[in-house]
Design a protein around this motif. Structure first.
Motif, short mmCIF file in Angstrom:
data_model
loop_
_atom_site.label_atom_id
_atom_site.label_comp_id
_atom_site.label_asym_id
_atom_site.label_seq_id
_atom_site.Cartn_x
_atom_site.Cartn_y
_atom_site.Cartn_z
N GLN A 151 139.09 5.81 -13.62
CA GLN A 151 139.29 5.65 -14.87
C GLN A 151 138.77 4.33 -15.12
O GLN A 151 137.88 4.19 -16.20
CB GLN A 151 140.81 5.55 -15.19
N ALA A 152 138.96 3.15 -14.41
CA ALA A 152 138.30 2.02 -14.75
C ALA A 152 136.96 2.02 -14.51
O ALA A 152 136.19 1.42 -15.26
CB ALA A 152 138.97 0.71 -13.60
N ILE A 153 136.18 2.79 -13.45
CA ILE A 153 134.94 2.67 -13.38
C ILE A 153 134.32 3.61 -14.54
O ILE A 153 133.03 3.04 -15.09
CB ILE A 153 134.32 3.20 -12.03
N SER A 154 135.00 4.69 -14.89
CA SER A 154 134.36 5.41 -15.93
C SER A 154 134.29 4.68 -17.40
O SER A 154 133.43 4.97 -18.14
CB SER A 154 135.25 6.77 -16.34
N LYS A 155 135.46 3.96 -17.49
CA LYS A 155 135.48 3.21 -18.66
C LYS A 155 134.23 2.15 -18.97
O LYS A 155 133.75 2.10 -20.01
CB LYS A 155 136.83 2.64 -18.73
N ILE A 156 133.61 1.85 -17.78
CA ILE A 156 132.53 0.74 -17.90
C ILE A 156 131.35 1.43 -17.92
O ILE A 156 130.47 0.99 -18.38
CB ILE A 156 132.37 -0.10 -16.60
N THR A 157 131.21 2.54 -17.01
CA THR A 157 129.69 3.30 -16.63
C THR A 157 129.70 4.53 -17.66
O THR A 157 128.45 4.98 -17.66
CB THR A 157 129.58 3.45 -15.27
N GLY A 158 130.76 5.01 -17.84
CA GLY A 158 130.69 6.33 -18.68
C GLY A 158 130.90 7.39 -17.75
O GLY A 158 130.78 8.50 -18.24
N THR A 159 130.66 7.38 -16.40
CA THR A 159 130.82 8.32 -15.43
C THR A 159 131.62 8.15 -14.38
O THR A 159 131.89 6.92 -13.80
CB THR A 159 129.35 8.59 -14.92
N GLU A 160 132.43 9.14 -13.84
CA GLU A 160 133.43 9.00 -12.78
C GLU A 160 132.83 9.46 -11.34
O GLU A 160 131.90 10.07 -11.54
CB GLU A 160 134.59 9.89 -13.20
N PRO A 161 133.06 8.80 -10.56
CA PRO A 161 132.43 8.70 -9.12
C PRO A 161 132.86 10.16 -8.64
O PRO A 161 133.73 10.70 -9.09
CB PRO A 161 133.05 7.59 -8.13
N THR A 162 131.93 10.45 -7.68
CA THR A 162 132.08 11.77 -7.14
C THR A 162 131.96 11.51 -5.39
O THR A 162 132.47 12.46 -4.51
CB THR A 162 130.89 12.78 -7.26
N LEU A 163 132.21 10.21 -5.17
CA LEU A 163 132.39 9.85 -3.67
C LEU A 163 133.45 8.76 -3.57
O LEU A 163 133.62 7.89 -4.62
CB LEU A 163 131.01 9.26 -3.02
N MET A 164 134.23 8.83 -2.44
CA MET A 164 135.08 7.69 -2.15
C MET A 164 135.26 7.52 -0.84
O MET A 164 134.62 8.34 0.13
CB MET A 164 136.59 8.43 -2.48
#
Length: 265
Positions: A151-164
């Motif tokens: 959620q934090a990354i998506s809020k900044i970049t507009g996209t959720e990661p697909t890798l962890m």
């Protein structure tokens, strides 16, 4: 119990993975195997060429790692104070990287750096919220560690990661199940400098160069003082050896990382 492989790997790659991974016996997929499976399914790199701004490190056309001698540079647990300097180096050398970002004290603290990582064409990935060992948590706690960072990354970049990448590389069946639910593939590595234990940049460089191999995934941390200064030498020497730097997703292409699946060179 350590993770087992169902496909052939080199002794060097196995030795490079220095952590014993927790949990039940679990298959892992090598990048070359992922690519081979995708090609047998009829997937192709053709048609993926894109126009690229000079302000990104993204190549004008996709790299075919069946032909090129590819290696992926990855950074864990940032961003940190030295990440802008690292990004300057990567831009100068036109080298893309994958950043497994830590949420609570890093993504939240350095939102402009996270945005820059994304804007400059690097791959943004998830390294949990607080770096707790996921194999020691219950399912709800695992989900919270990963979901908050998504959620934090998506809020900044507009996209959720697909890798962890799991902290310490520790996974089990619960971690895999939650990762799959959240659309996250699990990415391990083949080369590590153990840069958490030294600030000696020359030693960090030496360790990585010794372990580097085709289709490898390099693990570094951009939060330790010796790491970022070691990167220019690592890049220069690996380029001299004929390596092409790619993100993790580019290393797997034309395959796409499957949620929950564990990838390891």
């Amino acid at each position: 119990m350590p993770i087992s492989r169902t496909r052939t790997v080199t002794a060097a790659a196995v030795a490079a993975l220095t952590l014993t991974l927790a949990g039940c016996s679990m298959d892992t997929t090598a990048p070359a195997d992922a690519r081979s499976d995708a090609r047998s399914d009829g997937k192709s790199l053709k048609g993926a060429t894109k126009t690229v701004r000079a302000t990104t490190v993204t190549p004008e056309a996709p790299v075919d790692c069946e032909k090129a001698k590819c290696i992926a540079l990855t950074f864990d647990a940032g961003p940190g104070k030295d990440t802008p300097q690292l990004l300057d180096t990567l831009m100068k050398e036109r080298v893309p990287a994958t950043f497994f970002l830590l949420g609570k004290h890093h993504v939240v603290k350095y939102p402009k750096v996270v945005k820059r990582i994304s804007d400059e064409g690097h791959e943004v990935a998830n390294h949990t919220w607080t770096h707790r060992r996921l194999d020691q948590l219950n399912r709800n706690e695992i989900r919270e560690e990963l979901e908050l960072t998504q959620q934090a990354i998506s809020k900044i970049t507009g996209t959720e990661p697909t890798l962890m990448r799991p902290p310490q590389g520790r996974i089990d069946d619960e971690v895999t199940a939650v990762s799959k639910e959240l659309g996250l593939a699990q990415i391990l590595w083949s080369a590590t400098a153990k840069d958490y234990s030294t600030n000696d940049s020359a030693l960090i460089e030496k360790r990585i160069l010794k372990q580097a191999g085709r289709d490898g995934i390099i693990l570094l941390h951009d939060i330790y003082d010796g790491t970022v200064p070691a990167v220019p030498g690592i890049i220069a020497k690996l380029k001299d050896r004929g390596y092409t730097f790619v993100t993790v997703s580019q290393l797997l292409a034309p395959a796409k990382a499957n949620p929950g699946e564990v990838y390891r060179p």
